[in-house]
Design a protein around this motif. Structure first.
Motif, mmCIF file in Angstrom:
data_model
loop_
_atom_site.group_PDB
_atom_site.id
_atom_site.type_symbol
_atom_site.label_atom_id
_atom_site.label_comp_id
_atom_site.label_asym_id
_atom_site.label_seq_id
_atom_site.Cartn_x
_atom_site.Cartn_y
_atom_site.Cartn_z
ATOM 1 N N PRO A 1 0.826 -1.221 0.000
ATOM 2 C CA PRO A 1 0.000 0.000 0.000
ATOM 3 C C PRO A 1 0.854 1.263 0.000
ATOM 4 N N LYS A 2 2.015 1.201 0.659
ATOM 5 C CA LYS A 2 2.898 2.375 0.730
ATOM 6 C C LYS A 2 3.286 2.859 -0.664
ATOM 7 N N GLN B 1 1.883 1.964 -3.591
ATOM 8 C CA GLN B 1 0.715 2.294 -4.410
ATOM 9 C C GLN B 1 0.315 3.749 -4.186
ATOM 10 N N LYS B 2 0.393 4.181 -2.928
ATOM 11 C CA LYS B 2 0.029 5.555 -2.603
ATOM 12 C C LYS B 2 1.031 6.531 -3.228
ATOM 13 N N LYS B 3 2.305 6.214 -3.092
ATOM 14 C CA LYS B 3 3.339 7.107 -3.632
ATOM 15 C C LYS B 3 3.244 7.221 -5.155
ATOM 16 N N GLU C 1 0.598 6.851 -6.953
ATOM 17 C CA GLU C 1 -0.606 7.604 -7.298
ATOM 18 C C GLU C 1 -0.371 9.104 -7.114
ATOM 19 N N GLU C 2 0.267 9.472 -6.003
ATOM 20 C CA GLU C 2 0.538 10.891 -5.731
ATOM 21 C C GLU C 2 1.460 11.492 -6.788
ATOM 22 N N ARG D 1 -10.751 -1.266 -6.346
ATOM 23 C CA ARG D 1 -9.949 -1.589 -5.155
ATOM 24 C C ARG D 1 -9.008 -2.756 -5.447
ATOM 25 N N LYS E 1 -6.182 -1.909 -7.960
ATOM 26 C CA LYS E 1 -5.154 -1.053 -7.345
ATOM 27 C C LYS E 1 -4.291 -1.867 -6.389
#
Length: 805
Positions: free
Chosen positions: A10-11, A13-15, A17-18, A109, A112
């Motif tokens: 998840p770490k 995936q978030k980075k 996306e940002e 979900r 991703k």
RNA sequence: GCCGGAGUGGCGGAAUUGGCAGACGCGCGGGACUUAAAAUCCCGUGGGAGCGAUCUCGUGCCGGUUCGAUCCCGGUCUCCGGCACCA
């Protein structure tokens, strides 16, 4: 530290996306690459392990392309109209739009969670009015160009779905979707004239890079055949036109057969003495289901027309006419000349009805015992006047020319492909933007009124009378004629699911455009799709339909390329542990959520790629998944224990360079299983030899398309994050000279059998190699006292010494 | 019937312009660590013969070409997929 995938994935995936690392750039100077997967139908069950196989494959391909400096478009969307959602909505009394929304959220979900490098800003949903506005717009263009028409004809009707099916949706007489029997029903339907593109759909396959089996299947489905149309005179004076692929056998035509639906039959009613038998037969044929009608095991049936006969134009002989359901009304002219000596079906019919069997091609067995159907050089024409003595191949042009000169026939091409039945009597689909006016006939809705929204209805239940649920919406149905302004009715059928998917890859190029389906600039820049991977089951459905629509859009100047997809590949299915198809009823469905929870997304991605040959079906194994997790653990441990040097370790260098090339080549060739095997071998060697940070840097980079999360984490852990994300790095440099070892080992054969292995300098010449081979004690054992007759040296591989006593 | 594809260890599968068959992984056997189990690590792992070095057989089956065949050719069997009364 341990490899904690649950925190790592998840770490990153978030980075990603940002930082929008997977965003495609419109009109960039870089070369473009458009990789496409078939967008999923968002079912209520969520993602199936079958999905990650093709998705991960194209994710790897596009990630590698980014690392090679391409501006990549790798989009995702949802093909969300369709029956399962509608059926679920009916059962649970929820609006299909709400069900669709929930399902899309769940799919999103899951997708991703698997770390795919999709450009989510371009996500499309075929049920969004801003999307289906353009699906409807394309339909209007088809109508305006004469390629959409409404006609009444017998169509395939699924008794369970209560809905019309396209030819392509009927498999062995049953509904492709639900397996219920399909019957023939007379209905008025919107049709799309795909047959107008039959020849181009065949010809243009030559210019695209599709795997051969796709091309073959499409060609077979379109079913082009060449032959001639020949006019026979009936004793009534009417012309009966037949189509034949074997005009050379014309002298052997001893009777004729019309399909039961043939128009001439009705015309001949006054002359026919057995009219009651004829109509009874017609009625029987019409009531048959597709399954019954196409059953090859059943006996031939038919009725002889009593009172009318035909004249064979080549010899003036009077021959009887039959009607039989083995002649189809929808192919050729719906009438045939029967040549029982040289056609199996005609032969079978002739035997049953006692028709004359006249041999006109010699070279086979007795034609009274079996038809002789060979079309090659073995057959020589006989009993055929001016054709006698010619081969079949030579006779065809001669007789065709003769028919043309006499004005009784001409060369003709036919296709098995039929026009596309485009109406569906269901709710959850795009409304067809047409209006019926008693005065003006069918009128297209003005484009300014698009999208024609799907109205809210009380009930989505399909009806037994074969009308769409929309037909009950009187205030929606009642409208005014766009032409005369008088009262008119809307079309209440909807489009099939294949409509939205026939052009979705174009919308990805410019998904938010309100003026056009996509801007000409975007279409120009991104077209065509460079690489499209999808299931073989869509070869004669979606793939054919979308090629047709695209060619039409090309013709009206909307898209810049003749073909939508430059390259098409296909993946095998993933089967359950017993080798059976995964299904809810068998209880062998593997849920990707469970695998990700237990092992992480990177392990799942790796496993579905390692499972076997990408093009073949593969059997899921829970145990084998563990092997991929162990591999990632080993990589993690290696990274934690590597030395600080940024140079390659001497012992690892040749292996690293070989691996760089192997993995790159294997991705291009979709041989993901051997790419992973090569990295496993490298990791095993590096574990043996010890490794440096420099070794790891290359390994992590190569691994990143396959297992992107662990790759990012290790990249950061080893201190490379200052150079950006690993997924944005360039592919490691390959140097062939670094793969060459100073010494090589070669097998030595004596008389073709391997007897020893020798080690020689890489630059040794043939004489030195042979000398070294002969010096080997094991070789001497097998060649002692013998005479060397011949030596074969394959550089770098083996030596073969041929000896004789 | 027609058109494709595939037959290789216990299993998934590697290897083909004809060159060491079984890479890599799973499973299994043995060992180390542990009170024990799991995890991990090491060794072994196509069949047969032999204490052993070794020998021998082996890529569905039968034949052919070749110094050499999983690969090429002819024949044959089995399985899978697509189409199917398309004249």
């Amino acid at each position: 530290m341990k490899y904690d995938f649950a925190a790592i994935e998840p770490k990153w995936q978030k980075k990603w996306e940002e930082a929008k690392v997977y965003a495609a750039e419109d009109g960039s100077d870089k070369p473009k690459f458009y990789g496409l997967i078939e967008f999923p139908y968002p079912s209520g069950q969520g993602l199936h392990v079958g999905h990650p196989r093709p998705f991960t494959a194209m994710d790897i391909v596009t990630r590698k392309k980014r690392m090679d400096g391409y501006n990549v478009l790798f989009p995702i969307g949802f093909d969300a109209f369709g029956l399962p959602t509608e059926n679920y909505a009916i059962k649970n009394h929820i609006h299909p739009a709400i069900v669709t929304k929930q399902n899309i959220a769940n799919f999103t979900r899951q997708l991703k969670m698997l770390g795919y490098g999709f450009d989510w800003d371009r996500c499309v949903d075929t049920t969004d009015p801003n999307y289906y506005k353009w699906t409807q717009w394309i339909f209007l263009q088809l109508y305006k160009n004469g390629l959409a028409y409404k006609t009444t004809m017998p169509v395939n009707w699924c008794t369970s779905c209560k809905c019309v099916l396209a030819n392509e949706e009927v498999v062995e007489g049953v509904c492709e979707r639900c397996g219920s029997p399909v019957i023939r029903k007379e209905k008025s339907q919107w049709m799309l004239k795909i047959t107008a593109y039959a020849q181009r759909l065949i010809d243009d396959l030559d210019d695209v890079d599709f795997i051969e089996r796709v091309k073959i299947q499409q060609r077979n489905w379109i079913g082009r055949s060449t032959g001639a149309e020949v006019t026979f005179k009936a004793t009534t004076g009417d012309d009966i036109v037949v189509y034949t692929t074997r005009p050379d056998t014309l002298f052997g035509a001893t009777y004729m057969v019309l399909s039961p639906e043939h128009a001439l039959i009705k015309q001949w009613q006054p002359q026919l003495k057995n009219w009651d038998d004829v109509t009874a037969y017609q009625k029987m044929a019409a009531s048959k289901s597709d399954l019954e009608r196409t059953d090859l095991n059943k006996d031939k049936t038919g009725v002889k027309l009593d009172g009318v006969a035909a004249i064979n134009p080549v010899n003036g002989r009077e021959i009887p006419i039959f009607i039989s359901d083995y002649v189809l009304s929808s192919y050729g002219t719906g009438a045939i000349m029967a040549v029982p000596a040289h056609d199996d079906r005609d032969w079978e019919f002739a035997k049953k009805f006692g028709c004359e069997i006249t041999e006109v091609v010699s070279g086979g067995e007795d034609v009274q015992k079996a038809a002789f159907t060979a079309k090659d050089e073995t057959g020589i024409l006989v009993n055929s006047s001016f054709l006698d003595g010619l081969t079949v191949k030579d006779a065809i042009p001669v007789i065709t020319k003769w028919l043309e000169e006499k004005g009784i026939g001409h060369a003709q091409v036919n296709y098995k492909l039929r026009d596309w039945v485009f109406s569906r009597q269901r709710y959850w689909g795009e409304p067809i933007p047409m209006v019926w006016c008693d005065k003006c006939g069918w009128q297209p809705l003005p484009e300014s009124e698009l999208p024609l929204l799907l109205p809210e209805v009380e009930s989505y239940e399909p009806t037994d009378d074969g009308e769409s649920p929309l037909s009950k919406m009187t205030d929606w149905v009642q409208t005014t004629c766009p032409c005369c302004g008088g009262p008119a009715r809307r079309e209440t059928d909807t489009m099939p699911q294949w409509a939205g998917s026939s052009w979705y890859f174009l919308r990805y190029m410019d998904p938010h455009n309100n003026e056009a389906l996509a801007s000409p600039e975007a279409l120009q820049y991104w077209s065509p799709v460079d690489w499209y991977n999808g299931g073989m089951e869509h070869t004669t459905l979606h793939l054919l339909y979308s090629r047709f629509w695209h060619k039409f859009l090309y013709d009206i100047g909307v898209v810049p390329t003749k073909e939508p997809y430059q390259k098409r590949t296909s993946h095998g299915m993933i089967l359950g542990e017993g080798g059976e198809k995964m299904s809810k009823s068998r209880g062998n469905v593997v849920n990707p959520d469970d695998i990700v929870t237990a092992y992480g997304a990177d392990t799942l991605r790796l496993y579905v790629m390692f499972i076997g040959d990408f093009e073949q079906a593969a059997i899921w194994s829970d145990n084998a998944v563990k092997g991929c997790k162990r591999f990632l653990d080993k990589v993690w441990n290696l990274a934690e224990s590597c030395s600080d040097s940024l140079a390659y370790t001497k012992a690892n260098e040749p292996g690293i360079h070989k691996c760089i090339k192997k993995v790159a080549d294997d991705i291009e060739g979709m041989k993901f299983n051997t790419a992973i095997a090569a990295m496993m071998t490298l990791v095993n060697d590096m574990t043996q030899n010890g490794c440096s940070k420099g070794d790891m840097k290359s390994l992590i980079t190569m691994l990143s398309p396959f297992a992107p999360h662990i790759a990012e984490e290790l990249w950061e852990m080893l201190g490379f994050s200052g150079e950006g994300f690993v997924c944005q790095q360039r592919w490691p440099e390959y140097d062939a000279s670094k793969t060459v070892a100073s010494e090589i080992s070669m097998a030595v054969q004596v008389n073709g059998k391997v007897r020893a292995t020798i080690t020689v300098p890489a630059d040794a010449d043939q004489a030195a190699i042979v000398a070294a081979a002969q010096a080997d004690p094991k070789v001497q054992k097998f060649s002692a006292g013998m005479q060397l007759v011949k030596t074969i040296v394959v550089p770098g591989r083996l030596v073969n010494l041929i000896v004789k006593p």
